[in-house]
Design a protein around this motif. Structure first.
Motif, PDB file in Angstrom:
ATOM      1  N   VAL A   1       0.872  -1.248   0.047  1.00 14.62           N
ATOM      2  CA  VAL A   1       0.061  -0.230  -0.032  1.00 14.62           C
ATOM      3  C   VAL A   1       1.098   1.420   0.114  1.00 14.62           C
ATOM      4  N   ASN A   2       0.908   1.932  -1.096  1.00 11.39           N
ATOM      5  CA  ASN A   2       1.822   3.386  -1.237  1.00 11.39           C
ATOM      6  C   ASN A   2       0.907   4.482  -1.140  1.00 11.39           C
ATOM      7  N   HIS A   3      -0.457   4.231  -1.166  1.00  9.28           N
ATOM      8  CA  HIS A   3      -1.244   5.694  -0.845  1.00  9.28           C
ATOM      9  C   HIS A   3      -2.141   5.393   0.172  1.00  9.28           C
ATOM     10  N   HIS A   4      -2.243   6.451   1.092  1.00  7.97           N
ATOM     11  CA  HIS A   4      -3.376   6.524   1.851  1.00  7.97           C
ATOM     12  C   HIS A   4      -4.255   7.729   1.666  1.00  7.97           C
ATOM     13  N   VAL A   5      -5.345   7.600   1.928  1.00 10.58           N
ATOM     14  CA  VAL A   5      -6.581   8.371   1.637  1.00 10.58           C
ATOM     15  C   VAL A   5      -7.039   8.855   3.094  1.00 10.58           C
ATOM     16  N   LEU A   6      -6.556   9.810   3.565  1.00  8.18           N
ATOM     17  CA  LEU A   6      -7.100  10.321   4.974  1.00  8.18           C
ATOM     18  C   LEU A   6      -8.350  10.923   5.014  1.00  8.18           C
ATOM     19  N   VAL A   7      -9.257  10.610   5.738  1.00 13.75           N
ATOM     20  CA  VAL A   7     -10.625  11.249   5.777  1.00 13.75           C
ATOM     21  C   VAL A   7     -10.742  11.677   7.437  1.00 13.75           C
TER      22      VAL A   7
ATOM     23  N   ALA B   1     -19.701   8.752  -1.678  1.00 18.25           N
ATOM     24  CA  ALA B   1     -18.118   8.153  -1.817  1.00 18.25           C
ATOM     25  C   ALA B   1     -17.959   8.264  -3.368  1.00 18.25           C
ATOM     26  N   HIS B   2     -18.991   8.183  -4.146  1.00 19.20           N
ATOM     27  CA  HIS B   2     -18.621   7.831  -5.584  1.00 19.20           C
ATOM     28  C   HIS B   2     -18.397   9.277  -6.068  1.00 19.20           C
ATOM     29  N   PHE B   3     -18.783  10.394  -5.568  1.00 19.94           N
ATOM     30  CA  PHE B   3     -18.457  11.744  -6.132  1.00 19.94           C
ATOM     31  C   PHE B   3     -17.058  12.168  -5.688  1.00 19.94           C
ATOM     32  N   VAL B   4     -16.664  11.495  -4.684  1.00 21.08           N
ATOM     33  CA  VAL B   4     -15.194  11.807  -4.022  1.00 21.08           C
ATOM     34  C   VAL B   4     -14.567  10.784  -4.518  1.00 21.08           C
ATOM     35  N   ASP B   5     -14.793   9.642  -4.951  1.00 22.91           N
ATOM     36  CA  ASP B   5     -13.973   8.705  -5.539  1.00 22.91           C
ATOM     37  C   ASP B   5     -13.523   9.082  -6.952  1.00 22.91           C
ATOM     38  N   VAL B   6     -14.320   9.804  -7.707  1.00 23.07           N
ATOM     39  CA  VAL B   6     -13.592  10.230  -9.258  1.00 23.07           C
ATOM     40  C   VAL B   6     -12.881  11.344  -8.960  1.00 23.07           C
ATOM     41  N   VAL B   7     -12.796  12.024  -7.979  1.00 21.64           N
ATOM     42  CA  VAL B   7     -11.595  13.192  -7.853  1.00 21.64           C
ATOM     43  C   VAL B   7     -10.332  12.324  -7.418  1.00 21.64           C
ATOM     44  N   ILE B   8     -10.367  11.314  -6.576  1.00 19.78           N
ATOM     45  CA  ILE B   8      -9.336  10.552  -6.013  1.00 19.78           C
ATOM     46  C   ILE B   8      -8.635   9.966  -7.124  1.00 19.78           C
ATOM     47  N   ARG B   9      -9.425   9.355  -8.120  1.00 16.60           N
ATOM     48  CA  ARG B   9      -8.795   8.621  -9.114  1.00 16.60           C
ATOM     49  C   ARG B   9      -8.192   9.604 -10.163  1.00 16.60           C
TER      50      ARG B   9
ATOM     51  N   ALA C   1     -18.301  12.140   7.794  1.00 18.39           N
ATOM     52  CA  ALA C   1     -17.020  11.803   7.142  1.00 18.39           C
ATOM     53  C   ALA C   1     -16.766  10.359   7.417  1.00 18.39           C
ATOM     54  N   GLY C   2     -17.152   9.838   8.597  1.00 15.40           N
ATOM     55  CA  GLY C   2     -16.868   8.315   8.685  1.00 15.40           C
ATOM     56  C   GLY C   2     -17.557   7.473   8.020  1.00 15.40           C
ATOM     57  N   GLN C   3     -18.971   7.842   7.745  1.00 13.57           N
ATOM     58  CA  GLN C   3     -19.726   7.124   6.634  1.00 13.57           C
ATOM     59  C   GLN C   3     -19.160   7.034   5.326  1.00 13.57           C
ATOM     60  N   ILE C   4     -18.694   8.282   4.739  1.00 10.98           N
ATOM     61  CA  ILE C   4     -18.121   8.430   3.625  1.00 10.98           C
ATOM     62  C   ILE C   4     -16.867   7.468   3.368  1.00 10.98           C
ATOM     63  N   ALA C   5     -16.280   7.620   4.565  1.00 12.49           N
ATOM     64  CA  ALA C   5     -14.733   6.866   4.508  1.00 12.49           C
ATOM     65  C   ALA C   5     -15.207   4.987   4.419  1.00 12.49           C
ATOM     66  N   GLU C   6     -16.528   4.815   4.888  1.00 16.63           N
ATOM     67  CA  GLU C   6     -16.690   3.276   4.632  1.00 16.63           C
ATOM     68  C   GLU C   6     -17.100   3.474   3.110  1.00 16.63           C
ATOM     69  N   GLY C   7     -17.799   4.135   2.529  1.00 16.89           N
ATOM     70  CA  GLY C   7     -18.204   4.135   1.209  1.00 16.89           C
ATOM     71  C   GLY C   7     -16.959   3.978   0.421  1.00 16.89           C
ATOM     72  N   LEU C   8     -16.056   4.841   0.575  1.00 14.40           N
ATOM     73  CA  LEU C   8     -14.480   5.068  -0.314  1.00 14.40           C
ATOM     74  C   LEU C   8     -14.026   3.554  -0.076  1.00 14.40           C
ATOM     75  N   GLU C   9     -14.227   2.828   0.894  1.00 17.35           N
ATOM     76  CA  GLU C   9     -13.402   1.517   1.289  1.00 17.35           C
ATOM     77  C   GLU C   9     -13.988   0.473  -0.040  1.00 17.35           C
ATOM     78  N   ASP C  10     -15.375   0.842  -0.082  1.00 17.58           N
ATOM     79  CA  ASP C  10     -15.996  -0.086  -0.872  1.00 17.58           C
ATOM     80  C   ASP C  10     -15.646   0.348  -2.390  1.00 17.58           C
ATOM     81  N   SER C  11     -15.692   1.482  -2.945  1.00 16.18           N
ATOM     82  CA  SER C  11     -15.486   2.062  -4.141  1.00 16.18           C
ATOM     83  C   SER C  11     -14.021   1.849  -4.268  1.00 16.18           C
ATOM     84  N   LEU C  12     -12.844   1.631  -3.712  1.00 17.37           N
ATOM     85  CA  LEU C  12     -11.566   1.594  -3.903  1.00 17.37           C
ATOM     86  C   LEU C  12     -11.073   0.153  -3.885  1.00 17.37           C
ATOM     87  N   GLN C  13     -12.220  -0.817  -3.716  1.00 14.58           N
ATOM     88  CA  GLN C  13     -11.418  -2.205  -3.727  1.00 14.58           C
ATOM     89  C   GLN C  13     -10.647  -2.573  -4.598  1.00 14.58           C
TER      90      GLN C  13
END
Length: 414
Positions: free
Chosen positions: A92-98, A286-294, A104-116
């Protein structure tokens, strides 16, 4: 007279004995306890002698069968075949700090699912329930943000979600400022800038997520003001602002608990309190945040990649790189000596279309032959060429042949 009566009684008794076959006593053969009584064999009577009534066969007692315990059947071993894609284990080279509140905690759980699908990315959930930017005595986010970034060198992007818990008075010494007052907005804006500056100092991209609409109309109105401050503070520090408002309202821009999820299916997106997300609602946010992260991941340079040197060539395809050149370049890079070896030239982009050449007209300069031959040369010579010239040049139809579709003569020739 007495003798006749006695004789008659003796004869009657003898007749009864002959008819009944004698007295049968049940007590002659007592039945042991636990045994089924068996029928006694019938004797020969007067009726048996005249009418030949068959005797009843003796009933045989059934022997009790021994009970055998049923054999226990072994349950068959179930083989579960999963079609999940096998993701190779990588570092794991990259950490997404939420950071932020419960949203914010709920969106973090959604990001864990979208970034599998990204095994090299991990979501670090540092959300604090009931926290915000107002009560620094409960949790000081400007200070905590700097400490979290200093303690984790792998943070490649930060996600901030705050706001719903900040409709409280801000204390400045002995003075308290009411929510959304002029001085309150100035102090609140300064704390937003402090959080954004912590990410800017570490050169970590910042994604500030705006608060979604709430069921309480007054709370939603106040959050629109805070979202505007979040947008300005994030963009001033070089970050990006993600607006979730339009994803959780109806056609009339009002709060909606139901709506389409990430798969387009209508689902419940908000809980009954009118504030928090359901699992489907958090995954949608989390989907809207995932787009920016990618998009940020695509811009992040790949580690451990260097350009290979190529020896100078006058023209033509460059020669393959020799191993000695790569080793020499690495030695120079490690020692700090400037590398004067040329790198691989970038191939020019392939054009969508080649040069346009006219099919008629003069021959281009430097051409060896004409682009197209004359009509006579194209049609050739002989009878075939003459027929083609007659049909296509003069417009005269060919003569019909017997049996062909264009033969309309009647009667048909044999």
């Amino acid at each position: 007279m007495m003798r006749l009566r006695s004789l008659f009684m003796v004869l009657a008794a003898a007749l009864i004995l002959l008819v009944t076959g004698g007295p049968v006593s049940i007590a002659q053969n007592p039945v042991p306890p636990g045994r089924i009584p068996q029928a006694q064999p019938q004797g020969r009577s007067l009726f048996n002698m005249f009418w030949q009534i068959p005797e009843r066969p003796a009933v045989q007692q059934r022997q009790p069968r021994e009970r055998v315990a049923p054999a226990q059947r072994r349950a068959p071993t179930r083989v579960v075949v999963r079609d999940d894609p096998v993701i190779p284990k990588v570092d794991v080279n990259h950490h997404v700090l939420v950071i932020g509140d419960t949203l914010a905690g709920q969106i973090a759980e959604g990001l864990e699912d979208s970034l599998q699908d990204r095994a090299d990315v991990a979501v670090v959930n540092k959300a604090k329930a009931d926290s915000g930017l107002v009560r620094t005595d409960f949790y000081d986010w400007p200070k905590a943000t700097g400490e979290l970034l200093a303690g984790d060198a792998k943070v490649m992007v930060g996600v901030v979600v705050l706001g719903p818990n900040d409709r409280q008075v801000i204390r400045e010494g002995e003075i308290t400022h009411e929510p959304l007052s002029e001085r309150w907005l100035q102090l609140y804006k300064a704390r937003i800038e402090a959080v954004a500056a912590a990410f800017s100092a570490k050169r970590v991209p910042l994604i500030w997520v705006g608060a979604p609409p709430m069921q309480n109309a007054r709370l939603s109105a106040d959050l629109t003001t805070l979202n505007d401050l979040f947008r300005k503070g994030a963009e001033a520090a070089g970050g990006e602002f993600v607006d979730l408002w339009g994803a959780y309202v109806d056609a009339e821009n009002r709060y909606a608990a139901m709506g389409p999820d990430v798969n387009g299916q209508v689902a419940r997106l908000r809980l009954g309190d009118g504030v928090h997300f359901t699992k489907a609602g958090a995954r949608k946010a989390a989907h809207f945040v995932d787009v920016v992260i990618r998009r940020i991941l695509e811009k992040t340079p790949t580690q451990n990649v260097i350009a290979l040197p190529v020896p100078p060539e006058a023209e033509g395809t460059p020669a393959p790189t020799q191993p000695i050149d790569v080793e020499r370049l690495i030695d120079r890079m490690v020692s700090g000596v400037p590398t004067d070896l040329p790198l691989v030239p970038v191939a020019p982009l392939r054009p969508l279309a080649g040069p346009i050449l006219p099919l008629t007209g003069a021959v281009p300069a430097g051409g060896d032959a004409a682009l197209i031959a004359s009509i006579q040369e194209a049609r050739g010579r002989g009878d075939v060429a003459a027929g083609l010239e007659r049909v296509f040049g003069q417009g005269i139809a060919p003569e019909p042949r017997p049996g062909r579709a264009d033969d309309f003569r009647w009667p048909r020739p044999n």
